[in-house]
Design an enzyme around this catalytic site. Structure first.
Site, short mmCIF file in Angstrom:
data_model
loop_
_atom_site.label_atom_id
_atom_site.label_comp_id
_atom_site.label_asym_id
_atom_site.label_seq_id
_atom_site.Cartn_x
_atom_site.Cartn_y
_atom_site.Cartn_z
N LYS A 211 -6.03 13.50 55.67
CA LYS A 211 -5.27 13.91 56.86
C LYS A 211 -6.17 14.11 58.07
O LYS A 211 -7.39 14.17 57.97
CB LYS A 211 -4.46 15.18 56.53
CG LYS A 211 -3.25 14.83 55.66
CD LYS A 211 -2.30 15.99 55.46
CE LYS A 211 -1.11 15.50 54.61
NZ LYS A 211 -0.24 16.61 54.20
N ARG A 245 -2.26 16.93 45.89
CA ARG A 245 -1.56 15.65 46.13
C ARG A 245 -2.53 14.71 46.85
O ARG A 245 -2.99 15.02 47.95
CB ARG A 245 -0.32 15.93 46.99
CG ARG A 245 0.50 14.71 47.33
CD ARG A 245 1.68 15.11 48.22
NE ARG A 245 2.53 13.98 48.52
CZ ARG A 245 2.31 13.10 49.48
NH1 ARG A 245 1.26 13.24 50.28
NH2 ARG A 245 3.15 12.09 49.68
#
Ligand code: HH2
Length: 279
Positions: A211, A245
């Site tokens: 991210k 995740r």
């Protein structure tokens, strides 16, 4: 849930997810990717058919179902692995559960009024994730008085709402929603004070793979954020995350295995605090 972190492997059935290598819009390729991630040791496979990257537009539920169902059907014919479906729409979740999905990964935490009853009725697992606003605008100027405390309070309240509507306590997993309406400082606050979410009393999932905040610290574009993601995943596990995740399952399994195997009995935490100041 145990002492070992579980790894959730990402399978994006999208043409536009923020990490290009994670996109598998054709069912045959998506099934191969899911089987490969299972082989690499993913305990859960998370299938998503709508990119919710910052600035993305919503996908029509019919289109989401069209992208999702052939892949889920084909994967289920070849694997009994635990499957979650990454959707905020009850209509899509229902179609996926009918194809044998086990968990609804709801990034809008029960915003769809049909979601709670569906999960209560089917006994599916339920990930409740915090998001401030909508993907299209969530990164414009997110503001909190006290980010980690507010996110924990929000998740505690949604979980209570789910319980009151008949969702089993064992079904619920909480997720701070890294990058969903958060600045770099907010993301770091959530990871450093993850214990506030752990203290809500449910398993905790963290999604941070590749991210933007990893790029903000490492200075790397999305293709080169693997090492940064591994460092952050280890910190998330140490902070109390039960499920991580990720796009890169094999590498994350190795990093977590080594990190847990080498975990010091006595830490030099003052040194870590000084190192943070240097960064
Ligand atoms: N992050 C993304 C998508 N779904 N679900 C949970 N529970 N937690 C997360 O942090 C999370 C999530 C974004 O990652 P990705 O699916 O790779 O990107 P895109 O939304 O562009 O497909």
């Amino acid at each position: 849930m145990g002492e070992r972190p579980l790894v959730m492997g990402i399978v994006n059935l999208t043409p536009d997810s923020f990490f290009p290598d994670s996109r598998s819009p054709e069912p045959a390729r998506a099934v191969e990717r899911a089987l490969a991630l299972q082989e690499e040791g993913a305990e859960i496979l998370d299938f998503g058919a709508e990119s919710t990257r910052p600035g993305s537009a919503p996908v029509d539920p019919k289109e989401e179902i069209r992208r999702l169902i052939p892949t889920l059907k084909a994967f289920r014919a070849r694997s009994g692995a635990v499957v979650s479906v990454d959707t905020r729409k009850a209509e899509v979740a229902r179609a996926a559960l009918d194809e044998g999905a086990d968990i609804v990964n709801d990034i809008a935490a029960l915003s769809d009024p049909g979601m709670t009853a569906l999960v209560a009725r089917t006994g599916a697992g339920l990930v409740l994730m915090h998001m401030l606003g909508e993907p299209s605008t969530m990164q414009e100027s997110p503001v909190y008085d006290d980010c980690a405390a507010q996110v924990a309070e929000y998740l505690r309240a949604v979980a209570a709402r789910a319980l009151a509507a008949g969702v089993s306590k064992d079904s619920i997993i909480l997720d701070p929603g890294i990058g969903f309406g958060k600045t770099l400082e907010h993301n770091l606050d959530l990871l450093k004070r993850l214990y506030l979410i752990v203290e809500c009393g449910y398993p905790v999932l963290v999604g941070l793979s590749r991210k933007r905040f990893i790029g903000q610290i490492s200075g790397k574009p999305v293709e080169k954020r693997l090492a940064g993601s591994l460092g952050a995943a280890c910190a998330a596990w140490l902070g109390g995350a039960d499920i991580i995740r990720v796009h890169d399952v094999a590498q994350t399994k190795d990093a977590l295995a080594l990190f847990t195997a080498c975990l010091p009995e006595k830490t030099q935490s003052e040194r870590a605090v000084r190192a943070i100041d240097e960064f």
